[in-house]
Each structure stands twice: as structure tokens, then as C-alpha cells.
Design a protein around this motif. Structure first.
Motif, PDB file in Angstrom:
ATOM      1  N   MET A   1       0.886  -1.339   0.033  1.00 16.56           N
ATOM      2  CA  MET A   1      -0.004  -0.034   0.134  1.00 16.56           C
ATOM      3  C   MET A   1       0.779   1.123   0.054  1.00 16.56           C
ATOM      4  N   ASN A   2       0.549   2.186  -1.016  1.00 17.23           N
ATOM      5  CA  ASN A   2       1.465   3.527  -0.779  1.00 17.23           C
ATOM      6  C   ASN A   2       0.658   4.701  -0.204  1.00 17.23           C
ATOM      7  N   CYS A   3       1.348   5.501   0.224  1.00 17.82           N
ATOM      8  CA  CYS A   3       0.744   6.836   0.862  1.00 17.82           C
ATOM      9  C   CYS A   3      -0.036   7.625  -0.530  1.00 17.82           C
ATOM     10  N   PRO A   4      -0.952   8.264  -0.156  1.00 17.86           N
ATOM     11  CA  PRO A   4      -1.703   8.889  -1.380  1.00 17.86           C
ATOM     12  C   PRO A   4      -0.675   9.994  -1.716  1.00 17.86           C
ATOM     13  N   GLY A   5      -0.520  10.423  -3.150  1.00 15.67           N
ATOM     14  CA  GLY A   5       0.356  11.184  -3.818  1.00 15.67           C
ATOM     15  C   GLY A   5       1.607  11.094  -3.393  1.00 15.67           C
ATOM     16  N   GLY A   6       2.097   9.716  -2.930  1.00 18.31           N
ATOM     17  CA  GLY A   6       3.519   9.624  -2.566  1.00 18.31           C
ATOM     18  C   GLY A   6       3.960   8.096  -3.202  1.00 18.31           C
ATOM     19  N   SER A   7       5.215   7.568  -2.912  1.00 24.58           N
ATOM     20  CA  SER A   7       5.484   6.386  -3.027  1.00 24.58           C
ATOM     21  C   SER A   7       5.875   5.516  -1.943  1.00 24.58           C
ATOM     22  N   SER A   8       5.903   6.236  -0.682  1.00 27.10           N
ATOM     23  CA  SER A   8       6.449   5.641   0.500  1.00 27.10           C
ATOM     24  C   SER A   8       5.235   4.500   0.969  1.00 27.10           C
ATOM     25  N   PRO A   9       5.758   3.421   1.360  1.00 28.27           N
ATOM     26  CA  PRO A   9       4.728   2.442   1.709  1.00 28.27           C
ATOM     27  C   PRO A   9       4.070   2.805   3.093  1.00 28.27           C
ATOM     28  N   ILE A  10       2.808   2.172   3.285  1.00 29.36           N
ATOM     29  CA  ILE A  10       2.134   2.538   4.609  1.00 29.36           C
ATOM     30  C   ILE A  10       2.045   1.340   5.452  1.00 29.36           C
ATOM     31  N   HIS A  11       2.738   1.074   6.303  1.00 32.28           N
ATOM     32  CA  HIS A  11       2.796  -0.015   7.162  1.00 32.28           C
ATOM     33  C   HIS A  11       1.647  -0.200   8.376  1.00 32.28           C
ATOM     34  N   MET A  12       0.485  -0.030   7.688  1.00 30.56           N
ATOM     35  CA  MET A  12      -0.833  -0.039   8.482  1.00 30.56           C
ATOM     36  C   MET A  12      -1.885  -0.769   7.520  1.00 30.56           C
ATOM     37  N   ILE A  13      -2.907  -1.161   8.466  1.00 28.84           N
ATOM     38  CA  ILE A  13      -3.974  -1.642   7.731  1.00 28.84           C
ATOM     39  C   ILE A  13      -5.352  -0.804   7.884  1.00 28.84           C
ATOM     40  N   GLU A  14      -6.186  -0.896   6.943  1.00 33.12           N
ATOM     41  CA  GLU A  14      -7.490  -0.166   7.040  1.00 33.12           C
ATOM     42  C   GLU A  14      -8.491  -0.824   7.464  1.00 33.12           C
ATOM     43  N   LEU A  15      -9.225  -0.243   8.603  1.00 28.31           N
ATOM     44  CA  LEU A  15     -10.276  -1.065   9.131  1.00 28.31           C
ATOM     45  C   LEU A  15     -11.502  -0.042   9.335  1.00 28.31           C
ATOM     46  N   THR A  16     -12.583  -0.360   9.710  1.00 27.48           N
ATOM     47  CA  THR A  16     -13.663   0.411   9.792  1.00 27.48           C
ATOM     48  C   THR A  16     -14.351   0.258  11.121  1.00 27.48           C
ATOM     49  N   GLN A  17     -14.527   1.708  11.852  1.00 29.55           N
ATOM     50  CA  GLN A  17     -15.149   1.604  13.026  1.00 29.55           C
ATOM     51  C   GLN A  17     -16.512   1.131  12.952  1.00 29.55           C
ATOM     52  N   LEU A  18     -17.149   0.897  14.146  1.00 26.91           N
ATOM     53  CA  LEU A  18     -18.497   0.652  14.288  1.00 26.91           C
ATOM     54  C   LEU A  18     -19.559   1.536  13.629  1.00 26.91           C
ATOM     55  N   ASN A  19     -18.954   2.928  13.778  1.00 18.23           N
ATOM     56  CA  ASN A  19     -19.853   4.021  13.167  1.00 18.23           C
ATOM     57  C   ASN A  19     -19.753   4.185  11.641  1.00 18.23           C
ATOM     58  N   GLY A  20     -18.993   3.246  10.957  1.00 17.05           N
ATOM     59  CA  GLY A  20     -18.440   3.576   9.630  1.00 17.05           C
ATOM     60  C   GLY A  20     -17.528   4.314   9.281  1.00 17.05           C
ATOM     61  N   LYS A  21     -16.689   4.720  10.062  1.00 17.67           N
ATOM     62  CA  LYS A  21     -15.368   5.717   9.808  1.00 17.67           C
ATOM     63  C   LYS A  21     -14.378   4.742   9.521  1.00 17.67           C
ATOM     64  N   ARG A  22     -13.757   4.929   8.440  1.00 14.67           N
ATOM     65  CA  ARG A  22     -12.393   4.148   8.184  1.00 14.67           C
ATOM     66  C   ARG A  22     -11.120   4.721   8.961  1.00 14.67           C
ATOM     67  N   LEU A  24      -6.660   3.904   9.580  1.00 16.59           N
ATOM     68  CA  LEU A  24      -5.527   2.918   9.458  1.00 16.59           C
ATOM     69  C   LEU A  24      -4.756   2.704  11.027  1.00 16.59           C
ATOM     70  N   LEU A  25      -4.651   1.517  10.847  1.00 14.80           N
ATOM     71  CA  LEU A  25      -4.011   1.103  12.123  1.00 14.80           C
ATOM     72  C   LEU A  25      -2.617   0.425  12.096  1.00 14.80           C
ATOM     73  N   ASN A  26      -1.715   0.851  12.979  1.00 17.08           N
ATOM     74  CA  ASN A  26      -0.307   0.497  12.933  1.00 17.08           C
ATOM     75  C   ASN A  26      -0.329  -1.066  13.488  1.00 17.08           C
ATOM     76  N   VAL A  27      -0.001  -2.046  12.743  1.00 16.55           N
ATOM     77  CA  VAL A  27      -0.050  -3.364  13.164  1.00 16.55           C
ATOM     78  C   VAL A  27       0.738  -3.961  14.292  1.00 16.55           C
ATOM     79  N   PRO A  28       2.008  -3.328  14.254  1.00 15.45           N
ATOM     80  CA  PRO A  28       2.620  -3.707  15.524  1.00 15.45           C
ATOM     81  C   PRO A  28       2.187  -3.287  16.814  1.00 15.45           C
TER      82      PRO A  28
END
Length: 81
Positions: A1-22, A24-28
Motif C-alpha cells: 500500500m502506498n501513501c496518497p500522492g507518494g511512493s512511500s509504503p504505509i505499514h498499516m491496515i485499513e479498518l472500519t469503526q462501528l460507526n462506519g468511519k475508516r 488506519l491501524l499500525n499493526v505492530p
């Protein structure tokens, strides 16, 4: 996964809160994931995150993350097995 507008990788996962809001969570930072029945992620600092994704989906996303950074082991068959 890359940062929007850049080429640096994002070391996170995308999840959804119970209220529907997306978000990113840092896995470690994940200490444990439970199904209580909502999927509850406890971070190493004790903070709890409640997400819509199932425990199995969170596990799969975490495994994909660790594979992407080369942090998973592999099974080496024994000789003669």
C-alpha cells in the motif's frame, strides 16, 4: 500500500469503526484481537478499538502486512519427511 500522492509504503491496515468511519491501524501496536461479539482490538497501550471487520479478516490483514515486510516465518520440511 502506498501513501496518497507518494511512493512511500504505509505499514498499516485499513479498518472500519462501528460507526462506519475508516481508519488506519499500525499493526505492530496490536496486542490481541477478540470477538466479543464485536471485533475488539486491544493495543499494547491498553486502548481498545472496536471494528466492523471479523476476527478472521483482521487476522488476514495482519498476516498480509507481515508478509509484505518480510516478517513471517516459513515451514521447512524435515529431511526424510
Amino acid at each position: 500500500m502506498n501513501c496518497p500522492g507518494g511512493s512511500s509504503p504505509i505499514h498499516m491496515i485499513e479498518l472500519t469503526q462501528l460507526n462506519g468511519k475508516r481508519f488506519l491501524l499500525n499493526v505492530p501496536l496490536i496486542e490481541k484481537v477478540e470477538s466479543l461479539p464485536d471485533t475488539t482490538i486491544t493495543l499494547v497501550n491498553g486502548k481498545k478499538m472496536f471494528v466492523r471487520e471479523s476476527l478472521e479478516v483482521v487476522l488476514s490483514l495482519c498476516n498480509q502486512f507481515y508478509r509484505s515486510v518480510g516478517m513471517t516465518g516459513s515451514v521447512i520440511p524435515r529431511e526424510g519427511s
